[in-house]
Design a protein around this motif. Structure first.
Motif, PDB file in Angstrom:
ATOM      1  N   THR A 163      35.010  37.353  32.971  1.00 32.86           N
ATOM      2  CA  THR A 163      36.432  37.356  32.673  1.00 32.86           C
ATOM      3  C   THR A 163      37.127  36.345  33.573  1.00 32.86           C
ATOM      4  O   THR A 163      36.992  36.413  34.796  1.00 32.86           O
ATOM      5  N   GLN A 164      37.845  35.431  32.965  1.00 35.05           N
ATOM      6  CA  GLN A 164      38.607  34.463  33.754  1.00 35.05           C
ATOM      7  C   GLN A 164      39.962  35.070  34.118  1.00 35.05           C
ATOM      8  O   GLN A 164      40.666  35.584  33.250  1.00 35.05           O
ATOM      9  N   VAL A 165      40.290  35.017  35.380  1.00 39.75           N
ATOM     10  CA  VAL A 165      41.543  35.601  35.871  1.00 39.75           C
ATOM     11  C   VAL A 165      42.425  34.465  36.399  1.00 39.75           C
ATOM     12  O   VAL A 165      41.931  33.583  37.095  1.00 39.75           O
ATOM     13  N   PRO A 166      43.734  34.503  36.078  1.00 35.60           N
ATOM     14  CA  PRO A 166      44.622  33.474  36.631  1.00 35.60           C
ATOM     15  C   PRO A 166      44.550  33.467  38.160  1.00 35.60           C
ATOM     16  O   PRO A 166      44.607  34.515  38.797  1.00 35.60           O
ATOM     17  N   GLU A 167      44.449  32.281  38.697  1.00 36.79           N
ATOM     18  CA  GLU A 167      44.237  32.145  40.138  1.00 36.79           C
ATOM     19  C   GLU A 167      45.390  32.718  40.959  1.00 36.79           C
ATOM     20  O   GLU A 167      45.179  33.354  41.995  1.00 36.79           O
ATOM     21  N   ALA A 168      46.615  32.495  40.466  1.00 40.71           N
ATOM     22  CA  ALA A 168      47.785  32.859  41.261  1.00 40.71           C
ATOM     23  C   ALA A 168      47.848  34.348  41.567  1.00 40.71           C
ATOM     24  O   ALA A 168      48.349  34.762  42.607  1.00 40.71           O
ATOM     25  N   GLU A 169      47.379  35.183  40.664  1.00 41.26           N
ATOM     26  CA  GLU A 169      47.502  36.625  40.852  1.00 41.26           C
ATOM     27  C   GLU A 169      46.154  37.305  41.037  1.00 41.26           C
ATOM     28  O   GLU A 169      46.030  38.510  40.826  1.00 41.26           O
ATOM     29  N   PHE A 170      45.162  36.536  41.402  1.00 39.21           N
ATOM     30  CA  PHE A 170      43.824  37.111  41.510  1.00 39.21           C
ATOM     31  C   PHE A 170      43.784  38.234  42.549  1.00 39.21           C
ATOM     32  O   PHE A 170      43.189  39.296  42.320  1.00 39.21           O
ATOM     33  N   ALA A 171      44.422  37.993  43.701  1.00 38.68           N
ATOM     34  CA  ALA A 171      44.387  38.997  44.778  1.00 38.68           C
ATOM     35  C   ALA A 171      45.061  40.293  44.325  1.00 38.68           C
ATOM     36  O   ALA A 171      44.574  41.385  44.634  1.00 38.68           O
ATOM     37  N   SER A 172      46.169  40.175  43.580  1.00 39.47           N
ATOM     38  CA  SER A 172      46.868  41.374  43.096  1.00 39.47           C
ATOM     39  C   SER A 172      45.972  42.175  42.166  1.00 39.47           C
ATOM     40  O   SER A 172      45.851  43.393  42.279  1.00 39.47           O
ATOM     41  N   LYS A 173      45.340  41.471  41.240  1.00 37.86           N
ATOM     42  CA  LYS A 173      44.490  42.149  40.257  1.00 37.86           C
ATOM     43  C   LYS A 173      43.303  42.806  40.954  1.00 37.86           C
ATOM     44  O   LYS A 173      42.929  43.935  40.649  1.00 37.86           O
ATOM     45  N   MET A 174      42.740  42.088  41.889  1.00 35.77           N
ATOM     46  CA  MET A 174      41.558  42.599  42.586  1.00 35.77           C
ATOM     47  C   MET A 174      41.915  43.826  43.428  1.00 35.77           C
ATOM     48  O   MET A 174      41.172  44.809  43.455  1.00 35.77           O
ATOM     49  N   THR A 175      43.064  43.756  44.103  1.00 37.71           N
ATOM     50  CA  THR A 175      43.470  44.876  44.946  1.00 37.71           C
ATOM     51  C   THR A 175      43.722  46.123  44.102  1.00 37.71           C
ATOM     52  O   THR A 175      43.307  47.231  44.470  1.00 37.71           O
ATOM     53  N   ALA A 176      44.386  45.932  42.964  1.00 35.51           N
ATOM     54  CA  ALA A 176      44.638  47.069  42.078  1.00 35.51           C
ATOM     55  C   ALA A 176      43.311  47.636  41.565  1.00 35.51           C
ATOM     56  O   ALA A 176      43.139  48.856  41.468  1.00 35.51           O
ATOM     57  N   ALA A 177      42.380  46.768  41.251  1.00 39.08           N
ATOM     58  CA  ALA A 177      41.088  47.221  40.735  1.00 39.08           C
ATOM     59  C   ALA A 177      40.308  47.992  41.802  1.00 39.08           C
ATOM     60  O   ALA A 177      39.669  49.009  41.499  1.00 39.08           O
ATOM     61  N   ILE A 178      40.377  47.533  43.035  1.00 40.68           N
ATOM     62  CA  ILE A 178      39.690  48.244  44.128  1.00 40.68           C
ATOM     63  C   ILE A 178      40.317  49.629  44.295  1.00 40.68           C
ATOM     64  O   ILE A 178      39.639  50.635  44.456  1.00 40.68           O
ATOM     65  N   THR A 179      41.648  49.663  44.219  1.00 41.86           N
ATOM     66  CA  THR A 179      42.370  50.926  44.360  1.00 41.86           C
ATOM     67  C   THR A 179      41.912  51.943  43.320  1.00 41.86           C
ATOM     68  O   THR A 179      41.682  53.116  43.619  1.00 41.86           O
ATOM     69  N   ALA A 180      41.788  51.472  42.098  1.00 36.75           N
ATOM     70  CA  ALA A 180      41.466  52.391  41.006  1.00 36.75           C
ATOM     71  C   ALA A 180      39.972  52.506  40.729  1.00 36.75           C
ATOM     72  O   ALA A 180      39.555  53.306  39.905  1.00 36.75           O
ATOM     73  N   GLY A 181      39.177  51.710  41.417  1.00 30.30           N
ATOM     74  CA  GLY A 181      37.731  51.770  41.203  1.00 30.30           C
ATOM     75  C   GLY A 181      37.274  51.149  39.909  1.00 30.30           C
ATOM     76  O   GLY A 181      36.241  51.541  39.353  1.00 30.30           O
ATOM     77  N   THR A 182      38.044  50.189  39.419  1.00 36.98           N
ATOM     78  CA  THR A 182      37.667  49.545  38.151  1.00 36.98           C
ATOM     79  C   THR A 182      37.246  48.099  38.415  1.00 36.98           C
ATOM     80  O   THR A 182      37.679  47.181  37.722  1.00 36.98           O
ATOM     81  N   VAL A 183      36.434  47.929  39.414  1.00 33.81           N
ATOM     82  CA  VAL A 183      36.077  46.578  39.855  1.00 33.81           C
ATOM     83  C   VAL A 183      34.947  45.981  39.018  1.00 33.81           C
ATOM     84  O   VAL A 183      34.180  46.702  38.389  1.00 33.81           O
ATOM     85  N   PRO A 184      34.848  44.657  39.052  1.00 37.82           N
ATOM     86  CA  PRO A 184      33.669  44.019  38.444  1.00 37.82           C
ATOM     87  C   PRO A 184      32.494  44.124  39.415  1.00 37.82           C
ATOM     88  O   PRO A 184      32.623  44.708  40.500  1.00 37.82           O
ATOM     89  N   ASP A 185      31.377  43.535  39.046  1.00 35.62           N
ATOM     90  CA  ASP A 185      30.218  43.564  39.946  1.00 35.62           C
ATOM     91  C   ASP A 185      30.240  42.405  40.931  1.00 35.62           C
ATOM     92  O   ASP A 185      29.639  42.484  42.001  1.00 35.62           O
TER      93      ASP A 185
END
Lengths: 275, 437
Positions: free
Chosen positions: B86-108
């Motif tokens: 999945t390609q993620v926009p660079e500008a908001e990558f940290a936001s998306k990743m942090t939210a995913a870590i919070t909810a446990g919906t992370v990639p591998d």
């Protein structure tokens, strides 16, 4: 009403024309920029016109970057958001303005208060809720937070206040129930409000970036703004031609909707005092 | 109530802080290492068997568009693996990743650029690199070190680059100026070009934000300084060495040898192409292809000389660097496959292959010896730079602090403060911001 002298009128129109041109200039630059190559942007970023018009950016956007799918997702999200806001905001506005129920004086301030809370403060908890509901990576998750916007409830409540009680009382005397009054008496009288709600909810859902980005875990559920951000990524830079072509495409539905509903929208804005 | 693990709770706090900051790098968490190394999860053991299962990868930047070509290479020896990207926009990558870590919906697996590694590792949501997965000595030290916190490595470097001097050969020759090698010769070069009619001989960063501060950092290190103590516990922004570096850098602008207002990022190519300036100081290697894009193929070879950054008064070398590393979230469901792919991407042959595909420069030193990379003047210059590369302060508040430094630098350039006053003010603000603990 006092009429303006021809000279004064001419001055007013000239001033308005100048202001309009200045406001349109960025759009003109975006439009022409969408036909430029990356090399042209790097050679002369501020140039107004492309050396040669080429539509490669548009072709690339749809053929290679899957922008058509992102647009379709945005259409679905925005359409449902419009429908949801028109229906639910009208119901809420009607209830808050015309019905008596316990806690009414608490509910409306709460709606107003929810408009004040910064979105970023709700962001992470909202995401956790969506995950718990098992909706992550779905269009439903993108739609839910914009299904009933507090601003739209506010607008419809203001409109509902303008609907005379006498009409509703007359309907009641004729034996109409609350549902019938709502659909047959109230709704037809709030056309400008509904148009305003439709446009605002469309703009909100159509332009939403951060929430769809976080909720969409795969590119299949990306909406147009998110997809555009990905599509225009270039090595250590931005592919400006793609970005501007995408901006033009994304802008088009907003323009069309506004052109169709502008008469009602202006009435709605005037009636509610929105700025 | 939704039960959050300590790492997720920390990620939640960081996420809220990130999102309420325009820089996305506010405080609100402690670095994972301070909670005992790889607090987010234990390092796994990775064997030599082929990878299996599905590997979910999130990418940022343009690299993702071409990455599937490397998937095909990986599948040759790992036929039972499936890779979803999945390609993620660079500008908001940290936001998306942090939210995913919070909810446990992370990639591998993800790759993080050097600039975002601090804030991501600070969430505590990433595993340490498994022991013996790769040999740290195979990589350029600066890029390996960027993802090491309290002696724990969280990333396998993928690619690396160093900035350089990009000089208009023809203008320099006309002015009788030689390629600068140190601060004195940089000034002499600029003065000669100015006398020969170049409006602003040197192009220095003028955005006055964290990027401008990063440029000062390179000059500070060349002068024996730096912004943070080695143990990352104390800001050292107003040290004597840093003040001298700022005085030198700002004097180039106040003396008219560089413009205080430009070039802005996108103006750099037209300014240099038209001869408005004659050297990009601290320029990224990608500028070379940009010049060819703007002026036609071969323009760079004909008009530009490349050189490593000048050294300081005592001969100290320091260069701005960047790049990216592979990182595995602690909640990854296929850590084994993810680390195997990261290991594959760090093999010299893969690094060369990726250079051929995307022109990203290898983080593995051995790859630079491949014939595919030989006799390339850009790479030659970058390689020298990587040997003296300087990392950004590895704390999650760097962007905030860097912005403060950049703002203070503008005051010096505009005549509103001395270098000492500006860096004293930046030091005070940095101390109040802290390290993000």
């Amino acid at each position: 009403m006092k009429t303006l002298s021809p000279t004064r009128q001419a001055l007013n129109y000239t001033a308005l024309a100048v202001i309009t041109v200045f406001m349109l200039l960025p759009f003109v630059w975006v439009f022409f920029g969408s036909f430029k190559t990356q090399g042209e942007f790097l050679a002369n970023p501020g140039a107004w016109f492309p050396e040669t018009f080429q539509i490669d950016n548009y072709i690339q956007l749809f053929r290679d970057r899957g922008f058509g799918d992102y647009m379709m997702n945005s259409f679905i999200v925005s359409s449902v958001a419009i429908a949801g806001n028109v229906v639910f905001s009208a119901m809420a506005g009607y209830a808050l303005a015309k019905l008596r129920f316990r806690g009414k004086n608490v509910v409306f301030p709460l709606v107003i208060a929810s408009m004040i809370v910064p979105y970023v403060a709700l962001f992470v908890p909202q995401f956790v809720i969506v995950v718990q509901m098992g909706l992550v990576d779905s269009l439903i998750a993108i739609i839910l937070p914009v299904l009933t916007l507090p601003l739209c409830v506010f607008i419809m409540r203001q409109f509902a206040h303008g609907v005379p009680y006498e009409l509703m009382e007359a309907a009641r005397l004729d034996g109409a129930g609350e549902g019938r009054i709502f659909f047959r008496v109230f709704l037809p009288l709030t056309g400008p409000g509904l148009a305003t709600v439709a446009i605002l909810s469309f703009l909100t859902s159509w332009n939403n970036f951060l929430w769809p980005l976080v909720v969409a875990q795969s590119q299949d559920t990306y909406t147009a703004p998110v997809g555009l951000s990905v599509a225009s990524q270039a090595s250590n830079s931005i592919s400006f031609g793609l970005l501007l072509a995408g901006a033009m495409v994304v802008l088009l539905p907003i323009l069309i909707l506004f052109l169709f509903l502008q008469k009602y929208f202006i009435q709605g804005v005037a009636a509610t005092g929105l700025k | 109530m939704y039960p959050l693990s300590p790492s997720r709770r920390r990620a939640t706090m960081l996420g809220i802080a990130l999102l309420t900051s325009s820089t996305l790098l506010l405080t609100g968490c402690g670095r994972a290492a301070e909670d005992g190394g790889a607090a987010g999860g234990d390092a796994t053991t990775v064997d030599e068997k082929p990878a299996t299962g599905t590997i979910e990868i999130w990418t940022q930047g343009a690299d993702g568009a071409e990455l599937p070509q490397m998937f095909d290479e990986f599948k040759k020896d790992n036929p039972d693996v499936e890779i979803n990207m999945t390609q993620v926009p660079e500008a908001e990558f940290a936001s998306k990743m942090t939210a995913a870590i919070t909810a446990g919906t992370v990639p591998d697996l993800i790759y993080a650029f050097t600039e975002t590694q601090s804030s991501l590792i600070a969430t505590g949501g990433f595993d340490a690199v498994p022991e013996k997965l790769v040999d740290p000595d195979d990589f350029f030290e600066v890029i390996w070190d960027n993802s090491v916190y309290d002696d724990v490595a969280y990333g396998v470097p993928w690619y690396a680059y160093a900035n350089m001097q990009i000089i208009r050969t023809d203008l320099a020759e006309k002015a009788g100026a030689e390629v600068p090698t140190d601060w004195d010769s940089l000034r002499t070069f600029a003065e000669k070009l100015k006398d020969a009619g170049t409006e602003y001989p040197l192009a220095l960063d003028s955005s006055y934000d964290a990027y401008t501060a990063r440029q000062l950092l390179a000059f500070s290190v060349q002068n024996g300084g730096g912004f943070i103590s080695d143990d990352l516990s104390t800001w050292t922004i107003n040290s004597e060495e840093n003040v001298e570096a700022l005085e030198f850098l700002s004097s180039l602008k106040t003396d008219g040898l560089a413009s205080s207002d430009g070039p802005a990022f996108l103006d750099t190519v037209p300014w240099t192409s038209s001869g408005k300036n004659a050297e990009i100081v601290d320029g990224g290697p990608w500028f070379i292809s940009w010049f060819d894009d703007a002026n036609g193929a071969g323009w760079s070879d004909e008009h530009l000389t490349l050189a490593p950054m000048p050294t300081g008064p005592d001969g100290d070398a320091a260069t701005t660097v960047g790049g990216g590393s592979w990182m595995v979230p602690s909640d990854s469901e296929n850590k084994d496959g993810a680390w195997k792919f990261a290991r594959f991407m760090s093999e010299p042959s893969s690094q060369v292959k990726w250079f051929e595909i995307f022109k990203n420069m290898p983080a593995v030193k051995a790859a630079w010896e491949d014939p595919a990379l030989a006799d390339n003047r850009v790479l030659e210059t970058v390689e020298k730079g990587l040997e003296s590369g300087v990392n950004l302060p590895k704390v999650s508040t760097w962007t905030q602090v860097g912005t403060v430094i950049g703002e203070q630098m503008e005051k010096v350039v505009r005549g509103g403060a001395s270098a000492q006053e500006a860096l004293d003010a930046a030091q005070a603000q940095a101390e109040s911001i802290g390290m993000g603990d």
